[in-house]
Write a protein that holds these residues in place. Structure first.
Motif, PDB file in Angstrom:
ATOM      1  N   ARG A  14      -5.485   4.697  -3.941  1.00  0.00           N
ATOM      2  CA  ARG A  14      -6.686   4.000  -3.490  1.00  0.00           C
ATOM      3  C   ARG A  14      -6.856   4.214  -1.985  1.00  0.00           C
ATOM      4  NH1 ARG A  14      -4.845  -2.358  -4.087  1.00  0.00           N
ATOM      5  NH2 ARG A  14      -3.255  -2.368  -2.447  1.00  0.00           N
ATOM      6  N   LYS A  64       0.828  -1.195   0.000  1.00  0.00           N
ATOM      7  CA  LYS A  64       0.000   0.000   0.000  1.00  0.00           C
ATOM      8  C   LYS A  64       0.867   1.251   0.000  1.00  0.00           C
ATOM      9  CE  LYS A  64      -3.544  -2.545   2.353  1.00  0.00           C
ATOM     10  NZ  LYS A  64      -4.406  -2.662   3.489  1.00  0.00           N
ATOM     11  N   THR A  86      -9.043   2.753   1.538  1.00  0.00           N
ATOM     12  CA  THR A  86      -9.763   1.599   2.070  1.00  0.00           C
ATOM     13  C   THR A  86      -9.704   1.631   3.590  1.00  0.00           C
ATOM     14  OG1 THR A  86      -9.939  -0.819   2.037  1.00  0.00           O
ATOM     15  CG2 THR A  86      -7.733   0.108   2.025  1.00  0.00           C
ATOM     16  N   THR A  87     -10.600   0.871   4.220  1.00  0.00           N
ATOM     17  CA  THR A  87     -10.556   0.677   5.673  1.00  0.00           C
ATOM     18  C   THR A  87     -10.268  -0.775   6.009  1.00  0.00           C
ATOM     19  OG1 THR A  87     -12.961   0.325   5.743  1.00  0.00           O
ATOM     20  CG2 THR A  87     -12.173   2.568   6.114  1.00  0.00           C
ATOM     21  N   CYS A  88      -9.937  -1.568   5.007  1.00  0.00           N
ATOM     22  CA  CYS A  88      -9.590  -2.969   5.224  1.00  0.00           C
ATOM     23  C   CYS A  88      -8.095  -3.069   5.483  1.00  0.00           C
ATOM     24  CB  CYS A  88      -9.967  -3.816   4.003  1.00  0.00           C
ATOM     25  SG  CYS A  88      -9.674  -5.582   4.212  1.00  0.00           S
ATOM     26  N   PRO A 120     -15.324   2.156  -7.147  1.00  0.00           N
ATOM     27  CA  PRO A 120     -15.092   1.161  -6.091  1.00  0.00           C
ATOM     28  C   PRO A 120     -14.652  -0.167  -6.684  1.00  0.00           C
ATOM     29  CG  PRO A 120     -17.436   1.434  -6.453  1.00  0.00           C
ATOM     30  CD  PRO A 120     -16.756   2.428  -7.342  1.00  0.00           C
ATOM     31  N   CYS A 164     -14.143  -6.657   6.947  1.00  0.00           N
ATOM     32  CA  CYS A 164     -14.271  -5.203   6.999  1.00  0.00           C
ATOM     33  C   CYS A 164     -15.681  -4.735   6.642  1.00  0.00           C
ATOM     34  CB  CYS A 164     -13.260  -4.554   6.058  1.00  0.00           C
ATOM     35  SG  CYS A 164     -13.294  -5.223   4.384  1.00  0.00           S
ATOM     36  N   PRO A 191     -19.887  -1.027   5.573  1.00  0.00           N
ATOM     37  CA  PRO A 191     -18.560  -1.216   6.171  1.00  0.00           C
ATOM     38  C   PRO A 191     -18.643  -1.145   7.700  1.00  0.00           C
ATOM     39  CG  PRO A 191     -18.502   0.441   4.429  1.00  0.00           C
ATOM     40  CD  PRO A 191     -19.923   0.173   4.725  1.00  0.00           C
ATOM     41  N   PRO A 228      -6.770  -5.781   0.162  1.00  0.00           N
ATOM     42  CA  PRO A 228      -8.029  -5.465   0.845  1.00  0.00           C
ATOM     43  C   PRO A 228      -9.235  -6.022   0.106  1.00  0.00           C
ATOM     44  CG  PRO A 228      -7.169  -3.527  -0.264  1.00  0.00           C
ATOM     45  CD  PRO A 228      -6.114  -4.572  -0.375  1.00  0.00           C
ATOM     46  N   PHE A 235     -11.987  -4.414  -0.303  1.00  0.00           N
ATOM     47  CA  PHE A 235     -12.578  -3.361  -1.122  1.00  0.00           C
ATOM     48  C   PHE A 235     -11.691  -2.117  -1.033  1.00  0.00           C
ATOM     49  CE2 PHE A 235     -13.782  -1.850   2.957  1.00  0.00           C
ATOM     50  CZ  PHE A 235     -14.015  -0.493   2.816  1.00  0.00           C
ATOM     51  N   ASP A 236     -11.834  -1.246  -2.017  1.00  0.00           N
ATOM     52  CA  ASP A 236     -11.181   0.050  -1.965  1.00  0.00           C
ATOM     53  C   ASP A 236     -11.840   0.961  -2.994  1.00  0.00           C
ATOM     54  OD1 ASP A 236     -10.139  -0.631  -4.459  1.00  0.00           O
ATOM     55  OD2 ASP A 236      -8.272  -1.393  -3.605  1.00  0.00           O
ATOM     56  N   ARG A 296     -10.655   3.486  -5.974  1.00  0.00           N
ATOM     57  CA  ARG A 296      -9.467   3.751  -6.776  1.00  0.00           C
ATOM     58  C   ARG A 296      -9.646   5.035  -7.587  1.00  0.00           C
ATOM     59  NH1 ARG A 296      -5.491   0.071  -7.918  1.00  0.00           N
ATOM     60  NH2 ARG A 296      -5.642  -1.949  -6.856  1.00  0.00           N
TER      61      ARG A 296
END
Length: 930
Positions: free
Chosen positions: A241, A6, A243-245, A274, A888, A910, A250, A252-253, A255
């Protein structure tokens, strides 16, 4: 999805770390002893060791001189070594000391001035492999897990390079023998972590380039392939990108190909989309605005789409959040439905530390519902309702001795019925409000309270408003007490006098017949004054004697002439306005003591002893008849020639009238405590061989006998019981009121003792409640207190509202670390109610409440809330949910099949609090037919 690491977007920690490196390179190069210095062959190959040692000393004394105001030029006399004769002239200065040849030059670094950003605290640095200083090219290298620390900044990389001529610092990672990433450039500061493949930074232009970075702050994870820093606070990101994962890949994110980032303010991107499990979703956002600032900031609120059978398609949650200043903000939300209905709410909140906090919420409903009944006159039913809530609390430190608080919940009686998908509020028929101001004197002897109260019953549509209410109390004063006590106090010095006064004004009206004249007609005024006189006598052996005298008086603003109307065959009332009083005087003395008894069980394997404590009380009180002239007996009905009741011409909804007649009552009381001492099998140390187990926390029985009454001498028998079971996991309470007298056909008591007929008495009022709250051990080992984090900016009412929201939406707050929870409660009550014709009837109510959840699998959980009306044998309320933990994300299905509004919803959202309002939902609401 790409499996690359990341990428970061915040380079303030990077800049600080690089400046840190420059500082210790220029000034503190000799501060760490675990680095091996290696020099170029042009220095180390010189055979003249004296010159070599002198050069090293010169470097130590000048180039590596600790940080000061500025670097000073070298003044030591040193011949120019042949091995460095071709070095650049900028590295030498003339030596004019001691008459030396001014053409001679010595090695020296250019004069420098420390930047204002330089750090003054010590720096610790190290490298596992080596450190290399190249003097001719002015370059410095650290190899092998290089690390530098200053304060809360911690910079680590496999390779760190600094070039003084270009003012560029570079940091690189490495690979291990298995070609896995090793010691990537990492900066940790204040709980924030930034990781990159490479970092290149120019100290002079403040421009930087980072590749393959990863940034984490709280629940937010940000990645980018490249980040180009153009100023101190601005940077451009390529292929970024959000994300909270927290996984490397991840779930999801979001971008975006290009993005501009302004640190701690905002990030702006072009088209974004997404992505789930590496699969792009064909939903493109034309542009993105991502607030990066901490704390509160204004902006639009997310919306959701719903379907309501009675109101049509709807858009809910349309709104805006506005931060006015540091002390208050406003939230405005609205709902719109296709049948023409709408709702609007405005919610300002305010908070000032150490002063006060509160919030106001005004809600308006314009309901237009489709009639599903064939006999309905109109196609749609319309109604306009409102609700207002206000809570305010003052910090005790703001004005010692003075408090102001408010808890207001008022509105239209049908407001709660029109709220969809909220069975808790649908069944809430009582609204209560209070506003209070209190002032206590500095010595604490006097207290003044001014308040206003309101309550309304949505079923009866009756509203009661009481204002202003004034209460003034004087704590007990001992007039005969010596100002400077000496020796043993006299008995009369314990004579105390107090005062309590209350004034109330009440208005009652039905909201279906609201008018100013009706409110004035129902206005009631009342006041009560009480002066208690007490005396504490020394204990007489095991007995404590407490005499007392009390005088009280009631004030009324109206008088009621109640009489039997023979023509209409009913009870009529004529009310007169004025000022009327009623007084009461009482004298009494009480005696109490304590009795203990213990039974030991020496042969028992478990029980050690049982202890019983009894607290008997006996008292005598005399009350003369000072209100007899205000009572009379009237006929109340025509059953069997008519029945008669004793009624008063004084007394109203504010204060009840004193009882008539003289009384000389002996009171009896008995309180019991029963506990057991058992062997502690869990104790293996012998320090606590026994433990106490309470069998009965309290069992009290109270009654009395009036020596001066001509009938109905015995008072009702009051019984109260409380205990806990299973190590305080089950709470049991009970109460009962037993009358020793029988009743006639209308329910009025007659002078006939039931004891004479072999009966203990007649149960008139009773209540029983048993409840428990159980849960399994948590998987993470956290306690309930550790899971709940209180927000000091929330008032008590707001905290209760948050808890209520959790109860209303349990699937959104499911804790998968607790395999199961269960809350059970059963309540039953019996009460004796008086009808409008002065007859009595018994009313019984009983209900069972079940609330809980359990895990079907570690990732699936089912739960619900169930209320059963035992008296009517029907389900009063039922809500169910099933939820799925998707790391997540969380999936929840909520169903309410019974109630005023029935509904079901499927929500995918989420788990992160940052994206709480980002949800995919499908909801349906249905109105019950009546």
């Amino acid at each position: 999805m790409s499996k690359r690491s990341k990428v970061s977007r915040n380079y303030t920690p990077v800049l600080t770390g690089l400046l840190l490196l420059l500082f210790f390179i220029t000034f503190r190069l000799s501060a760490k002893s675990n680095i091996e210095w290696q020099y170029l062959d042009t220095i180390t190959n010189n055979s003249d060791t004296t010159i070599l040692d002198t050069i090293k000393k010169t470097i130590k004394d000048t180039l590596l001189k600790p940080a000061g105001d500025t670097l000073q030029k070298v003044n030591d006399t040193l011949p120019k070594p042949s091995s460095v004769i071709n070095a650049p002239d900028s590295f030498f200065v003339a030596d004019s000391l001691n008459g030396a040849d001014t053409s001679a030059k010595v090695p020296v670094i250019d004069s420098m001035i420390i930047s204002k950003d330089s750090l003054s605290s010590p720096i610790e640095y190290s490298a596992e492999d080596s450190g290399v200083l190249i003097i001719p090219t002015r370059q410095f290298y650290l190899y092998g897990k290089a690390n530098a620390k200053n304060g809360d900044i911690d910079l680590t990389a496999n390779n760190i390079q600094y070039d003084q001529s270009t003012q560029v610092i570079k940091a690189f990672g490495g690979i291990d023998t298995a070609n896995n990433p090793l010691s990537k450039p990492t900066i940790v500061q204040g709980g924030q972590t930034t990781i990159s493949d490479t970092i290149e930074f120019n100290l002079q232009t403040q421009r930087a380039l980072a590749k393959n970075s990863y940034y984490n702050e709280g629940e937010l994870y940000v990645n980018a392939d490249k980040v180009k820093k153009i100023t101190k606070d601005a940077a451009f990101a390529y292929r970024a990108r959000f994300t909270t994962c927290n996984l490397d890949t991840p779930h999801f994110d979001i971008r975006a190909k290009k993005m501009k980032i302004i640190n701690n303010k905002i990030a702006v991107s072009g088209p974004a989309y997404p992505e789930f499990e590496g699969v792009p979703i064909p939903i493109v956002i034309p542009f993105g605005i991502y607030p990066l600032s901490r704390g509160r900031h204004s902006g639009l609120l997310p919306i959701q789409f719903t379907t309501n059978e009675s109101q049509g398609l709807g858009v809910e949650g349309i709104g805006f959040y506005k931060v006015m200043n540091d002390n208050w903000d406003v939230t405005a939300r609205g709902n719109i439905y296709t049948y023409g209905g709408w709702t609007l709410s405005v919610n300002p909140k305010y908070f000032k530390r150490y002063k006060y906090q509160g919030n106001l919420n005004l809600e308006l409903q314009n309901t237009r519902t489709l009639n599903s009944y064939g006999f309905a006159k109109d196609e749609f039913s319309k109604s306009r309702t409102f609700n207002i809530t206000w809570s305010h609390s003052q910090d005790t430190k703001a004005h010692p001795g003075t408090t102001f608080s408010a808890s207001v919940n008022a509105g239209s009686t049908k407001f709660n019925e029109n709220i969809p998908n909220n069975p808790i509020r649908n069944y809430n028929n009582m609204l209560q409000s209070s506003i209070s101001y209190s002032k206590t004197s500095q010595d604490g002897k006097y207290n003044l309270t001014v308040s206003a109260t309101h309550n309304q019953n949505s079923n009866l549509r009756l509203q009661n408003i009481s204002l202003p209410n004034v209460s003034f109390t004087v704590n007990t004063i001992y007039p005969f007490e010596q100002k400077e006590p000496t020796g043993t106090p006299k008995w009369y010095e314990k004579l105390g006098v107090g005062y309590s006064g209350n004034v109330r004004n009440q208005f009652s009206f039905y909201d279906t017949a609201f008018s100013i004249n009706r409110i004035l007609d129902t206005a009631r005024f009342g006041a009560e004054h009480t002066i208690p006189i007490t005396l504490s006598l020394p204990a007489l052996g095991p007995f404590i004697v407490s005499p007392n005298i009390s005088f009280s008086q009631l004030w009324f603003g109206d008088k009621h002439d109640i009489f039997w109307n023979d023509a209409a065959k009913r009870v009529d009332t004529v009310t007169q306005r004025g000022f009327y009083t009623a007084s009461r005087m009482s004298y009494g003395v009480g005696v109490n003591t304590r009795i203990f008894g213990t039974v030991n069980f020496p042969k028992s394997k478990n029980i050690v002893a049982i202890r019983h404590e009894i607290k008997p009380t006996i008292g005598f009180s005399y009350t003369p008849d000072l209100v007899g002239q205000h009572f009379k007996r009237i006929q109340t009905d025509t059953v069997q020639g008519g029945h008669y009741n004793l009624v008063s011409d004084l007394g109203n909804t504010v204060y009840s009238m004193y009882s008539p007649g003289r009384s000389g009552t002996i009171t009896f009381g008995l309180d019991n405590l029963l506990e057991m001492k058992v062997k502690n099998k869990k104790d293996t140390t012998g320090e606590e061989p026994t433990k106490k187990v309470k069998l009965i926390d309290g069992l009290s029985i109270n009654t009395g006998y009036n020596l001066l009454a001509d009938s109905l001498n015995w008072s009702d028998i009051s019984i109260n019981f409380r205990t806990t079971l299973l190590n305080n996991k089950v709470n049991v309470t009970g109460n009962a009121l037993i009358s020793p007298y029988g009743v006639d056909v209308t329910g009025n008591e007659i002078n006939d003792l039931l004891w004479k007929h072999g009966s203990f008495g007649r149960l008139t009022n009773a209540g029983f409640n048993i409840s428990t709250s159980l849960q399994s051990k948590s998987k993470d080992g956290k306690t309930q207190q550790e899971r709940i984090q209180a927000d000091e900016t929330l008032t008590m009412d707001e905290q209760l509202a948050e808890l209520q929201y959790v109860r209303d939406n349990p699937a959104e707050f499911t804790d998968f670390d607790i395999p199961w929870t269960l809350q059970l409660s059963f309540a039953a009550s019996l009460s004796r109610l008086q009808r409008s014709n002065f007859t009595y009837v018994n009313q019984f109510n009983s209900s069972l409440n079940v609330n809980g959840d359990f895990s079907l699998t570690p990732k699936w959980k089912i739960g619900g809330n169930f209320m059963f009306d035992v008296k009517n044998l029907q389900i009063g309320m039922l809500t169910m949910y099933i939820t799925r933990d998707m790391h997540c994300w969380q999936l929840s299905i909520n169903v309410t099949p019974i109630g005023i509004t029935r509904s079901f919803s499927i929500v995918l959202n989420p788990k992160s609090g940052l994206l709480r309002d980002l949800r995919i939902n499908r909801s349906r609401y249905f109105s019950s037919s009546y």
